[in-house]
Design a protein around this motif. Structure first.
Motif, PDB file in Angstrom:
ATOM      1  N   GLY A  44     -74.959   7.807 -18.724  1.00  0.00           N
ATOM      2  CA  GLY A  44     -73.498   7.842 -18.825  1.00  0.00           C
ATOM      3  C   GLY A  44     -73.001   6.978 -19.951  1.00  0.00           C
ATOM      4  N   GLY A  45     -72.061   6.068 -19.630  1.00  0.00           N
ATOM      5  CA  GLY A  45     -71.446   5.221 -20.637  1.00  0.00           C
ATOM      6  C   GLY A  45     -72.361   4.105 -21.087  1.00  0.00           C
ATOM      7  N   PRO A  46     -71.836   3.214 -21.921  1.00  0.00           N
ATOM      8  CA  PRO A  46     -72.650   2.120 -22.456  1.00  0.00           C
ATOM      9  C   PRO A  46     -73.144   1.203 -21.344  1.00  0.00           C
ATOM     10  CG  PRO A  46     -70.316   1.787 -22.936  1.00  0.00           C
ATOM     11  CD  PRO A  46     -70.452   3.176 -22.420  1.00  0.00           C
ATOM     12  N   GLY A  47     -74.347   0.670 -21.532  1.00  0.00           N
ATOM     13  CA  GLY A  47     -74.948  -0.217 -20.558  1.00  0.00           C
ATOM     14  C   GLY A  47     -74.841  -1.665 -20.988  1.00  0.00           C
ATOM     15  N   SER A  48     -75.522  -2.537 -20.257  1.00  0.00           N
ATOM     16  CA  SER A  48     -75.402  -3.971 -20.504  1.00  0.00           C
ATOM     17  C   SER A  48     -75.971  -4.366 -21.861  1.00  0.00           C
ATOM     18  CB  SER A  48     -76.102  -4.756 -19.386  1.00  0.00           C
ATOM     19  OG  SER A  48     -77.431  -4.318 -19.213  1.00  0.00           O
ATOM     20  N   VAL A  49     -77.029  -3.701 -22.333  1.00  0.00           N
ATOM     21  CA  VAL A  49     -77.576  -4.026 -23.649  1.00  0.00           C
ATOM     22  C   VAL A  49     -76.585  -3.642 -24.741  1.00  0.00           C
ATOM     23  CG1 VAL A  49     -79.439  -3.546 -25.280  1.00  0.00           C
ATOM     24  CG2 VAL A  49     -79.958  -3.836 -22.852  1.00  0.00           C
ATOM     25  N   ASP A  50     -75.949  -2.479 -24.606  1.00  0.00           N
ATOM     26  CA  ASP A  50     -74.922  -2.097 -25.578  1.00  0.00           C
ATOM     27  C   ASP A  50     -73.815  -3.146 -25.640  1.00  0.00           C
ATOM     28  OD1 ASP A  50     -75.770   0.712 -26.346  1.00  0.00           O
ATOM     29  OD2 ASP A  50     -75.605   0.945 -24.175  1.00  0.00           O
ATOM     30  N   ARG A  51     -73.364  -3.595 -24.485  1.00  0.00           N
ATOM     31  CA  ARG A  51     -72.263  -4.559 -24.461  1.00  0.00           C
ATOM     32  C   ARG A  51     -72.671  -5.894 -25.066  1.00  0.00           C
ATOM     33  NH1 ARG A  51     -71.807  -1.930 -19.351  1.00  0.00           N
ATOM     34  NH2 ARG A  51     -69.984  -0.538 -19.312  1.00  0.00           N
ATOM     35  N   LEU A  52     -73.921  -6.316 -24.823  1.00  0.00           N
ATOM     36  CA  LEU A  52     -74.413  -7.539 -25.447  1.00  0.00           C
ATOM     37  C   LEU A  52     -74.379  -7.421 -26.970  1.00  0.00           C
ATOM     38  CD1 LEU A  52     -77.555  -8.526 -23.316  1.00  0.00           C
ATOM     39  CD2 LEU A  52     -75.499  -9.904 -23.669  1.00  0.00           C
ATOM     40  N   LEU A  53     -74.852  -6.299 -27.472  1.00  0.00           N
ATOM     41  CA  LEU A  53     -74.896  -6.104 -28.916  1.00  0.00           C
ATOM     42  C   LEU A  53     -73.493  -5.993 -29.498  1.00  0.00           C
ATOM     43  CD1 LEU A  53     -77.936  -3.675 -29.054  1.00  0.00           C
ATOM     44  CD2 LEU A  53     -77.865  -6.000 -29.960  1.00  0.00           C
ATOM     45  N   TRP A  54     -72.600  -5.309 -28.798  1.00  0.00           N
ATOM     46  CA  TRP A  54     -71.229  -5.177 -29.290  1.00  0.00           C
ATOM     47  C   TRP A  54     -70.554  -6.545 -29.384  1.00  0.00           C
ATOM     48  CZ3 TRP A  54     -69.340  -0.386 -25.997  1.00  0.00           C
ATOM     49  CH2 TRP A  54     -70.104   0.732 -26.381  1.00  0.00           C
ATOM     50  N   ARG A  55     -70.762  -7.392 -28.362  1.00  0.00           N
ATOM     51  CA  ARG A  55     -70.148  -8.723 -28.392  1.00  0.00           C
ATOM     52  C   ARG A  55     -70.679  -9.556 -29.555  1.00  0.00           C
ATOM     53  NH1 ARG A  55     -70.448  -8.370 -22.616  1.00  0.00           N
ATOM     54  NH2 ARG A  55     -72.410  -9.553 -22.575  1.00  0.00           N
ATOM     55  N   ALA A  56     -71.911  -9.270 -29.975  1.00  0.00           N
ATOM     56  CA  ALA A  56     -72.491  -9.993 -31.107  1.00  0.00           C
ATOM     57  C   ALA A  56     -72.129  -9.373 -32.451  1.00  0.00           C
ATOM     58  CB  ALA A  56     -74.010 -10.044 -30.963  1.00  0.00           C
TER      59      ALA A  56
ATOM     60  N   MET B  13     -80.441 -11.097 -28.509  1.00  0.00           N
ATOM     61  CA  MET B  13     -80.061 -10.134 -27.493  1.00  0.00           C
ATOM     62  C   MET B  13     -80.997 -10.205 -26.293  1.00  0.00           C
ATOM     63  SD  MET B  13     -81.145  -6.979 -26.171  1.00  0.00           S
ATOM     64  CE  MET B  13     -82.107  -6.203 -27.471  1.00  0.00           C
ATOM     65  N   LEU B  14     -82.293 -10.285 -26.551  1.00  0.00           N
ATOM     66  CA  LEU B  14     -83.268 -10.336 -25.473  1.00  0.00           C
ATOM     67  C   LEU B  14     -83.092 -11.584 -24.619  1.00  0.00           C
ATOM     68  CD1 LEU B  14     -86.368  -9.098 -27.493  1.00  0.00           C
ATOM     69  CD2 LEU B  14     -85.291  -7.890 -25.586  1.00  0.00           C
ATOM     70  N   ALA B  15     -82.756 -12.693 -25.256  1.00  0.00           N
ATOM     71  CA  ALA B  15     -82.573 -13.940 -24.511  1.00  0.00           C
ATOM     72  C   ALA B  15     -81.350 -13.899 -23.606  1.00  0.00           C
ATOM     73  CB  ALA B  15     -82.460 -15.114 -25.487  1.00  0.00           C
ATOM     74  N   ALA B  16     -80.411 -12.999 -23.891  1.00  0.00           N
ATOM     75  CA  ALA B  16     -79.172 -12.919 -23.112  1.00  0.00           C
ATOM     76  C   ALA B  16     -79.170 -11.767 -22.114  1.00  0.00           C
ATOM     77  CB  ALA B  16     -77.984 -12.768 -24.071  1.00  0.00           C
ATOM     78  N   LEU B  17     -80.303 -11.103 -21.912  1.00  0.00           N
ATOM     79  CA  LEU B  17     -80.364  -9.973 -20.973  1.00  0.00           C
ATOM     80  C   LEU B  17     -80.025 -10.426 -19.559  1.00  0.00           C
ATOM     81  CD1 LEU B  17     -83.626  -8.229 -22.232  1.00  0.00           C
ATOM     82  CD2 LEU B  17     -81.311  -7.277 -22.335  1.00  0.00           C
ATOM     83  N   PRO B  18     -79.432  -9.538 -18.763  1.00  0.00           N
ATOM     84  CA  PRO B  18     -79.075  -9.927 -17.398  1.00  0.00           C
ATOM     85  C   PRO B  18     -80.309 -10.238 -16.556  1.00  0.00           C
ATOM     86  CG  PRO B  18     -78.751  -7.561 -17.738  1.00  0.00           C
ATOM     87  CD  PRO B  18     -79.010  -8.163 -19.077  1.00  0.00           C
ATOM     88  N   GLU B  19     -80.131 -11.144 -15.615  1.00  0.00           N
ATOM     89  CA  GLU B  19     -81.223 -11.505 -14.725  1.00  0.00           C
ATOM     90  C   GLU B  19     -81.722 -10.272 -13.980  1.00  0.00           C
ATOM     91  OE1 GLU B  19     -82.119 -14.627 -11.044  1.00  0.00           O
ATOM     92  OE2 GLU B  19     -80.170 -14.602 -12.070  1.00  0.00           O
ATOM     93  N   GLY B  20     -83.023 -10.160 -13.870  1.00  0.00           N
ATOM     94  CA  GLY B  20     -83.617  -9.003 -13.204  1.00  0.00           C
ATOM     95  C   GLY B  20     -84.112  -7.939 -14.161  1.00  0.00           C
ATOM     96  N   THR B  21     -83.867  -8.105 -15.474  1.00  0.00           N
ATOM     97  CA  THR B  21     -84.426  -7.181 -16.460  1.00  0.00           C
ATOM     98  C   THR B  21     -85.946  -7.370 -16.498  1.00  0.00           C
ATOM     99  OG1 THR B  21     -82.424  -7.266 -17.815  1.00  0.00           O
ATOM    100  CG2 THR B  21     -84.439  -6.506 -18.886  1.00  0.00           C
ATOM    101  N   ARG B  22     -86.674  -6.255 -16.562  1.00  0.00           N
ATOM    102  CA  ARG B  22     -88.133  -6.327 -16.578  1.00  0.00           C
ATOM    103  C   ARG B  22     -88.680  -5.573 -17.790  1.00  0.00           C
ATOM    104  NH1 ARG B  22     -90.048  -4.258 -10.884  1.00  0.00           N
ATOM    105  NH2 ARG B  22     -88.189  -2.945 -11.064  1.00  0.00           N
ATOM    106  N   ALA B  23     -89.886  -5.965 -18.183  1.00  0.00           N
ATOM    107  CA  ALA B  23     -90.537  -5.363 -19.353  1.00  0.00           C
ATOM    108  C   ALA B  23     -91.766  -4.583 -18.912  1.00  0.00           C
ATOM    109  CB  ALA B  23     -90.942  -6.443 -20.351  1.00  0.00           C
ATOM    110  N   LEU B  24     -91.917  -3.380 -19.452  1.00  0.00           N
ATOM    111  CA  LEU B  24     -93.100  -2.585 -19.165  1.00  0.00           C
ATOM    112  C   LEU B  24     -94.345  -3.339 -19.604  1.00  0.00           C
ATOM    113  CD1 LEU B  24     -94.524   0.091 -18.378  1.00  0.00           C
ATOM    114  CD2 LEU B  24     -94.111   0.843 -20.735  1.00  0.00           C
TER     115      LEU B  24
ATOM    116  N   VAL C   6     -89.593 -11.750 -25.115  1.00  0.00           N
ATOM    117  CA  VAL C   6     -89.910 -10.856 -23.998  1.00  0.00           C
ATOM    118  C   VAL C   6     -90.793 -11.543 -22.957  1.00  0.00           C
ATOM    119  CG1 VAL C   6     -91.139  -8.718 -23.393  1.00  0.00           C
ATOM    120  CG2 VAL C   6     -89.612  -8.765 -25.370  1.00  0.00           C
ATOM    121  N   ALA C   7     -91.514 -12.577 -23.370  1.00  0.00           N
ATOM    122  CA  ALA C   7     -92.504 -13.194 -22.484  1.00  0.00           C
ATOM    123  C   ALA C   7     -91.885 -13.736 -21.197  1.00  0.00           C
ATOM    124  CB  ALA C   7     -93.231 -14.310 -23.230  1.00  0.00           C
ATOM    125  N   ALA C   8     -90.610 -14.112 -21.232  1.00  0.00           N
ATOM    126  CA  ALA C   8     -89.981 -14.704 -20.053  1.00  0.00           C
ATOM    127  C   ALA C   8     -89.586 -13.662 -19.001  1.00  0.00           C
ATOM    128  CB  ALA C   8     -88.745 -15.493 -20.477  1.00  0.00           C
TER     129      ALA C   8
END
Length: 263
Positions: free
Chosen positions: A209-221, A49-60, A14-16
């Motif tokens: 709504g439907g599945p988001g980018s995190v869901d799709r990352l996990l499904w592909r894995a 999964m976290l390392a493959a998140l789309p660019e622009g994802t931010r952490a609280l 998450v640090a990145a």
């Protein structure tokens, strides 16, 4: 893997990410009416999964911290009505809990109800942190009113299980989708019996709504949504006398090595 090493694995991943403030996160993606999907993962799988998140994802980030301490107390009837409605997959069901943001010393009483098409509606009111383990008269009235709306007669309610964990919250680039990553998970019954799952990470995606980018990352894995609930799965793991077929797979896969301490 120990709880500390699992947390460090997630923290490094998450640090990145760029930070997002609580006010912006709340304004961008309140998502109190949403579709939730949960995944029970090993820490290494969650880190990939976290390392493959789309660019622009931010952490609280609050006061420089991204893994924030949470605690909840769940309330149910003497015969565990809320648990049994969930265990038998009833369309109308509910959870009532206090949620405490430990680092900020803030607490809320939250009522979650399940409606058609798997949509969860969550409503909450501010609650005194010192009352987080009890249901006050005002809290009881709030629960009765909310349950009446969905046609569930409110039974007498009492605290039945407490949970504690550390949570990292992500805001995806679309500005309307969130995901949470929970580590250091622990449960405690009212008799003091505790359960810890050091290597378990629960990822929850939240979208309108439907599945988001995190869901799709996990499904592909190769990961698919799990039937996992901190309330119900925790009770099932601690109380083998309860019906638990809905969570049998997660209990077998993720709780086999759980650390249990008797009261």
């Amino acid at each position: 893997m120990t709880a500390a090493s699992a947390s460090r694995t997630i923290e490094r991943a998450v640090a990145a990410l760029e930070p997002v403030a609580l006010e912006e996160l709340t304004a961008a993606a309140a998502l109190l009416t949403r579709v939730d999907r949960k995944y029970a993962l090993a820490a290494d799988d969650a880190a990939r999964m976290l390392a493959a998140l789309p660019e622009g994802t931010r952490a609280l980030e609050i006061a420089g911290e991204r893994a924030l301490a949470y605690a909840s107390t769940y309330f149910d009837s003497g015969d565990l009505l809320a648990y049994r409605l969930a265990a038998h997959g009833r369309r109308r069901r509910f959870k009532l809990r206090t949620r405490t943001y430990v680092d900020a010393n803030l607490a809320f009483l939250e009522l979650k109800t399940r409606g058609g098409r798997g949509t969860t509606v969550k409503e909450r009111i501010a609650y005194a942190p010192e009352d987080r383990a009890v249901l006050t008269e005002d809290g009881r009235a709030y629960a009765e009113e909310g349950l009446a709306v969905v046609g569930i007669p409110a039974p007498p309610l009492r605290p039945v299980i407490e949970t504690a964990y550390r949570r990292t919250t992500l805001l995806l680039p679309d500005g309307a989708t969130r995901a949470t990553v929970d580590t250091d998970l622990a449960w405690r019954l009212d008799d003091g019996t505790t359960l810890r799952t050091p290597g378990l990470v629960i990822v929850e995606t939240k979208a309108t709504g439907g599945p988001g980018s995190v869901d799709r990352l996990l499904w592909r894995a190769g990961h698919r949504p799990d039937r996992v609930s901190k309330f119900a799965t925790g009770l099932a793991a601690l109380r083998p006398d309860l019906p638990a077929n809905r969570w049998h797979g997660v209990l077998r896969r993720c709780f086999a090595d759980a650390e249990r301490t008797a009261a």
